[in-house]
Design a protein around this motif. Structure first.
Motif, PDB file in Angstrom:
ATOM      1  N   VAL A   9       0.825  -1.215   0.000  1.00 36.49           N
ATOM      2  CA  VAL A   9       0.000   0.000   0.000  1.00 36.49           C
ATOM      3  C   VAL A   9       0.861   1.268   0.000  1.00 36.49           C
ATOM      4  O   VAL A   9       0.648   2.162  -0.827  1.00 36.49           O
ATOM      5  N   PRO A  10       1.866   1.391   0.904  1.00 34.70           N
ATOM      6  CA  PRO A  10       2.690   2.608   0.841  1.00 34.70           C
ATOM      7  C   PRO A  10       3.454   2.756  -0.470  1.00 34.70           C
ATOM      8  O   PRO A  10       3.625   3.878  -0.958  1.00 34.70           O
ATOM      9  N   ILE A  11       3.895   1.634  -1.058  1.00 35.41           N
ATOM     10  CA  ILE A  11       4.620   1.721  -2.326  1.00 35.41           C
ATOM     11  C   ILE A  11       3.689   2.206  -3.436  1.00 35.41           C
ATOM     12  O   ILE A  11       4.054   3.063  -4.242  1.00 35.41           O
ATOM     13  N   VAL A  12       2.473   1.680  -3.488  1.00 37.18           N
ATOM     14  CA  VAL A  12       1.503   2.120  -4.501  1.00 37.18           C
ATOM     15  C   VAL A  12       1.195   3.605  -4.317  1.00 37.18           C
ATOM     16  O   VAL A  12       1.246   4.394  -5.267  1.00 37.18           O
ATOM     17  N   PHE A  13       0.881   3.996  -3.086  1.00 36.47           N
ATOM     18  CA  PHE A  13       0.513   5.386  -2.809  1.00 36.47           C
ATOM     19  C   PHE A  13       1.649   6.345  -3.156  1.00 36.47           C
ATOM     20  O   PHE A  13       1.456   7.334  -3.880  1.00 36.47           O
TER      21      PHE A  13
ATOM     22  N   THR B 109      -5.340   0.742   5.061  1.00 34.80           N
ATOM     23  CA  THR B 109      -5.113  -0.368   5.982  1.00 34.80           C
ATOM     24  C   THR B 109      -5.489  -1.723   5.403  1.00 34.80           C
ATOM     25  O   THR B 109      -5.497  -2.716   6.121  1.00 34.80           O
ATOM     26  N   THR B 110      -5.781  -1.792   4.097  1.00 32.17           N
ATOM     27  CA  THR B 110      -6.125  -3.085   3.509  1.00 32.17           C
ATOM     28  C   THR B 110      -5.600  -3.186   2.091  1.00 32.17           C
ATOM     29  O   THR B 110      -5.719  -2.244   1.307  1.00 32.17           O
ATOM     30  N   ASN B 111      -4.994  -4.335   1.753  1.00 35.62           N
ATOM     31  CA  ASN B 111      -4.450  -4.563   0.418  1.00 35.62           C
ATOM     32  C   ASN B 111      -5.532  -4.807  -0.623  1.00 35.62           C
ATOM     33  O   ASN B 111      -5.254  -4.814  -1.817  1.00 35.62           O
ATOM     34  N   SER B 112      -6.760  -5.058  -0.185  1.00 30.64           N
ATOM     35  CA  SER B 112      -7.826  -5.372  -1.140  1.00 30.64           C
ATOM     36  C   SER B 112      -8.412  -4.120  -1.782  1.00 30.64           C
ATOM     37  O   SER B 112      -9.276  -4.211  -2.641  1.00 30.64           O
ATOM     38  N   GLN B 113      -7.945  -2.928  -1.349  1.00 25.53           N
ATOM     39  CA  GLN B 113      -8.492  -1.674  -1.869  1.00 25.53           C
ATOM     40  C   GLN B 113      -7.436  -0.911  -2.669  1.00 25.53           C
ATOM     41  O   GLN B 113      -7.322   0.311  -2.565  1.00 25.53           O
ATOM     42  N   ILE B 114      -6.661  -1.628  -3.468  1.00 23.99           N
ATOM     43  CA  ILE B 114      -5.576  -0.991  -4.202  1.00 23.99           C
ATOM     44  C   ILE B 114      -6.106   0.060  -5.180  1.00 23.99           C
ATOM     45  O   ILE B 114      -5.491   1.112  -5.382  1.00 23.99           O
ATOM     46  N   VAL B 115      -7.257  -0.197  -5.814  1.00 26.71           N
ATOM     47  CA  VAL B 115      -7.845   0.798  -6.714  1.00 26.71           C
ATOM     48  C   VAL B 115      -8.119   2.082  -5.945  1.00 26.71           C
ATOM     49  O   VAL B 115      -7.850   3.191  -6.431  1.00 26.71           O
ATOM     50  N   SER B 116      -8.639   1.948  -4.743  1.00 25.34           N
ATOM     51  CA  SER B 116      -8.922   3.118  -3.912  1.00 25.34           C
ATOM     52  C   SER B 116      -7.634   3.847  -3.536  1.00 25.34           C
ATOM     53  O   SER B 116      -7.610   5.082  -3.463  1.00 25.34           O
ATOM     54  N   VAL B 117      -6.561   3.091  -3.290  1.00 24.89           N
ATOM     55  CA  VAL B 117      -5.261   3.696  -2.979  1.00 24.89           C
ATOM     56  C   VAL B 117      -4.784   4.534  -4.164  1.00 24.89           C
ATOM     57  O   VAL B 117      -4.265   5.645  -3.993  1.00 24.89           O
ATOM     58  N   VAL B 118      -4.955   4.008  -5.370  1.00 25.76           N
ATOM     59  CA  VAL B 118      -4.570   4.743  -6.585  1.00 25.76           C
ATOM     60  C   VAL B 118      -5.370   6.042  -6.687  1.00 25.76           C
ATOM     61  O   VAL B 118      -4.820   7.104  -7.022  1.00 25.76           O
ATOM     62  N   ILE B 119      -6.665   5.957  -6.393  1.00 27.72           N
ATOM     63  CA  ILE B 119      -7.517   7.151  -6.457  1.00 27.72           C
ATOM     64  C   ILE B 119      -7.050   8.207  -5.449  1.00 27.72           C
ATOM     65  O   ILE B 119      -6.897   9.387  -5.784  1.00 27.72           O
TER      66      ILE B 119
END
Length: 464
Positions: free
Chosen positions: A99-103, A191-201
Motif C-alpha cells: 500500500v505505501p509503495i503504490v501510494f 489499511t487493507t491490500n484489497s483496496q488498491i484501486v482506492s489507494v490509486v484514487i
C-alpha cells in the motif's frame, strides 16, 4: 498426544509426521542458507526453493495419506499451520509494503509528469493491459475447446464462505461494483491490500493537489513533498531487507499449498488444472511474440523476469509481488521509474490476464457448454467484452479470481449455475499460482512495451 488439547490445539504438534515435516523444512532452509553463503545467484536460489517446495509438499502429502485419519484429521492441518508461519509471514511482510509503495509511487509519478504525458501514458498502459486480457480470454476459449473440457467432472457444492462472497458480488449491479471502488474513508483505504484501486484514487487526488499548490504556493507545499519522498526511500530500504527472505518463504508457501489441498483433491480436477496451465504457457508464448515484434529479446525478458515470476507463483498475490516487480523493472530491465511504477501498479488492479482473463473465461465456456449454449462468434465476442471490462478494478490479492469469475458469469447470465463447477473452487490455490504468475508477467510485459513505445527504456540495461 492427539487426545491432549495442549498438543492438538495449542502447540499443533500431536503427530510424529508433523515433527518430522518441521525438521525437513528446517533442513531445506539450511540448504538454501548454504547456497546463499556460496554466492549462488538469487534467481537460481528462487528456482531451487520452488523445486524444494514442490518436492516437500508432494512427498509429505503422499506419505501422510498412508497414515489414514492421523494425517487427514490432525497432521495435515498442523503441518500447514507451521509451514504457514514462515511462508505467510514472509508474504505478509511483502504485503505490508504494498500500500505505501503504490501510494507513494502514484504521488511521485503524477507530481513529476506533465499533464499531457500522463494522458498518453494512460492510454498506452490501458491498451496493453486490457488488450492482453482480451487475448487471454480468447486463448481460454481455444484451450477448453481443444481439450474438450466439460463441466460434468467438476460439479460440487461451494464452501459457505465462497458462496457468501459470490452472492454479495452477484447482488451488485455493474455500476454499483465500480461505485464501491470509490473510497469514503481514507484511513480504511490505507489499511487493507484489497483496496488498491482506492489507494490509486487517493494517491492521484493527493498528487493533483500537490501539483496545483506547487504553482500557487511552492514554499508551503515543499516540506510535505520532501517528507513523502523521504518516506519513499525508507520504504524502498525496507523492501530490500524483506526481499532477502523470499527464497525461504517460497519453500514453505509452495509446500503448504500442496499439503493443505492434498494430492487426491488435485487429481480429481486434473484436467482443468492442465487446461489452465496450458493457457498460461500459451500466453507466455504470445508475450514473447509481442516482445519480438517490438524489437526486444524475449529470452532476455524471461531471464530477468524469472525470479519475479517464481515469487508470484508461490505467493499467489500480485499486490504482494508488486515491490519485487518494480525492483525487477527498474533495476534489471531498464524501465524508467515513472512508467514502471505507474503501469505495474495499474497492473495489480487492471487487466490481470490470469485471474481476470484466462480463469473466468474458461469457467464461462464450461458453463455455456453445460447449459447448451452455442459457442458461436456472438457468444465469444460477448465473453471477451465481459471479461475485459470486468477485469478493471479487480484487486490483485488471493481470492481475486472468485470476484472476477462472479462478475463474468453474472455478465453472461450464468451465475446461477455456479455449483456445476464448484469443485474448481476447491483447488483454487493450485490454479491461483499459475494465474498470479501470468498476472505479474503481463504487468512486466506491459511496462516494458509501453516504456519502449515512449522511447524511455534503457536498452543497454535491458540487454545486459
Amino acid at each position: 498426544m492427539e487426545n491432549i488439547a495442549f498438543f492438538t490445539n495449542f502447540l499443533k504438534i500431536s503427530q510424529g509426521i508433523t515433527l518430522v515435516s518441521i525438521f525437513v523444512l528446517l533442513g531445506s532452509l539450511y540448504f538454501l542458507k548454504v547456497l546463499q553463503k556460496k554466492k549462488v545467484s538469487f534467481s537460481t536460489r528462487m528456482l531451487i526453493a520452488l523445486v524444494l517446495g514442490l518436492v516437500l509438499g508432494l512427498g509429505i502429502d503422499l506419505f501422510g495419506s498412508t497414515q489414514g485419519v492421523h494425517y487427514t484429521q490432525f497432521a495435515q492441518k498442523e503441518i500447514t499451520v507451521w509451514f504457514s508461519l514462515l511462508g505467510s509471514g514472509v508474504l505478509k511482510l511483502i504485503q505490508l509494503l504494498a500500500v505505501p509503495i503504490v501510494f507513494l509511487s502514484i504521488v511521485d509519478i503524477v507530481t513529476q509528469v506533465k499533464g499531457e504525458n500522463i494522458k498518453s501514458l494512460s492510454i498506452k498502459a490501458f491498451t496493453m493491459l486490457l488488450g492482453t486480457t482480451a487475448i487471454s480470454a480468447l486463448v481460454a476459449v481455444g484451450v477448453v475447446e481443444l481439450l474438450q473440457l466439460s463441466a460434468s467432472g467438476f460439479a460440487g457444492e461451494l464452501t459457505k464462505s465462497t458462496a457468501d462472497r459470490m452472492q454479495t458480488i452477484a447482488s451488485q449491479s455493474f455500476p454499483q461494483f465500480f461505485l464501491d471502488l470509490i473510497p469514503n474513508n481514507i484511513f480504511s483505504v490505507m489499511t487493507t491490500n484489497s483496496q488498491i484501486v482506492s489507494v490509486v484514487i487517493v494517491g492521484t487526488l493527493v498528487a493533483g493537489a500537490i501539483r496545483f499548490l506547487n504553482q500557487k504556493n511552492p514554499e508551503v507545499i515543499q516540506p510535505a513533498v520532501s517528507v513523502l519522498m523521504a518516506l519513499k526511500e525508507i520504504v524502498n530500504s525496507m523492501l530490500k531487507t524483506v526481499l532477502k527472505w523470499m527464497p525461504y518463504g517460497i519453500v514453505a508457501l509452495v509446500s503448504s499449498t500442496i499439503i493443505r489441498n492434498g494430492v487426491s483433491v488435485i487429481s480429481s480436477t486434473f484436467s482443468f488444472i492442465v487446461g489452465l496451465y496450458i493457457a498460461v504457457f500459451i500466453m507466455l508464448g504470445i508475450y514473447a511474440i509481442i516482445l519480438a515484434v517490438n524489437g526486444l529479446n524475449p529470452i532476455t525478458f524471461y531471464k530477468k523476469a524469472f525470479s519475479t515470476m517464481v515469487f508470484a507463483f508461490s505467493s499467489r498475490s500480485s499486490v504482494g509481488t508488486l515491490p519485487y516487480t518494480l525492483n525487477t523493472l527498474e533495476e534489471q530491465m531498464g524501465v524508467s521509474k515513472q512508467n514502471a511504477r505507474f503501469i505495474a501498479t495499474l497492473g495489480t488492479t487492471i487487466g490481470m490476464n490470469g485471474c481476470a482473463g484466462v480463469f473466468p473465461a474458461m469457467l464461462g465456456v464450461l458453463l455455456a457448454k453445460a447449459t447448451g449454449q452455442t459457442l458461436d462468434v456472438s457468444f465469444i465476442v460477448t465473453l471477451i467484452l465481459v471479461v475485459t471490462i470486468g477485469s478493471v478494478g479487480i484487486a490483485g490479492v488471493p481470492g481475486t479470481a472468485t470476484v472476477a469469475a462472479t462478475v463474468t458469469l453474472n455478465g453472461l447470465g450464468l451465475g446461477s449455475y455456479m455449483n456445476q463447477i464448484g469443485a474448481v473452487f476447491g483447488i483454487d490455490p493450485i490454479v491461483d499460482m499459475g494465474r498470479t504468475m501470468l498476472n505479474v508477467t503481463g504487468a512486466l510485459l506491459s511496462s516494458v512495451i509501453v516504456d519502449k513505445w515512449e522511447n524511455k527504456i534503457d536498452l543497454e540495461t535491458y540487454h545486459k
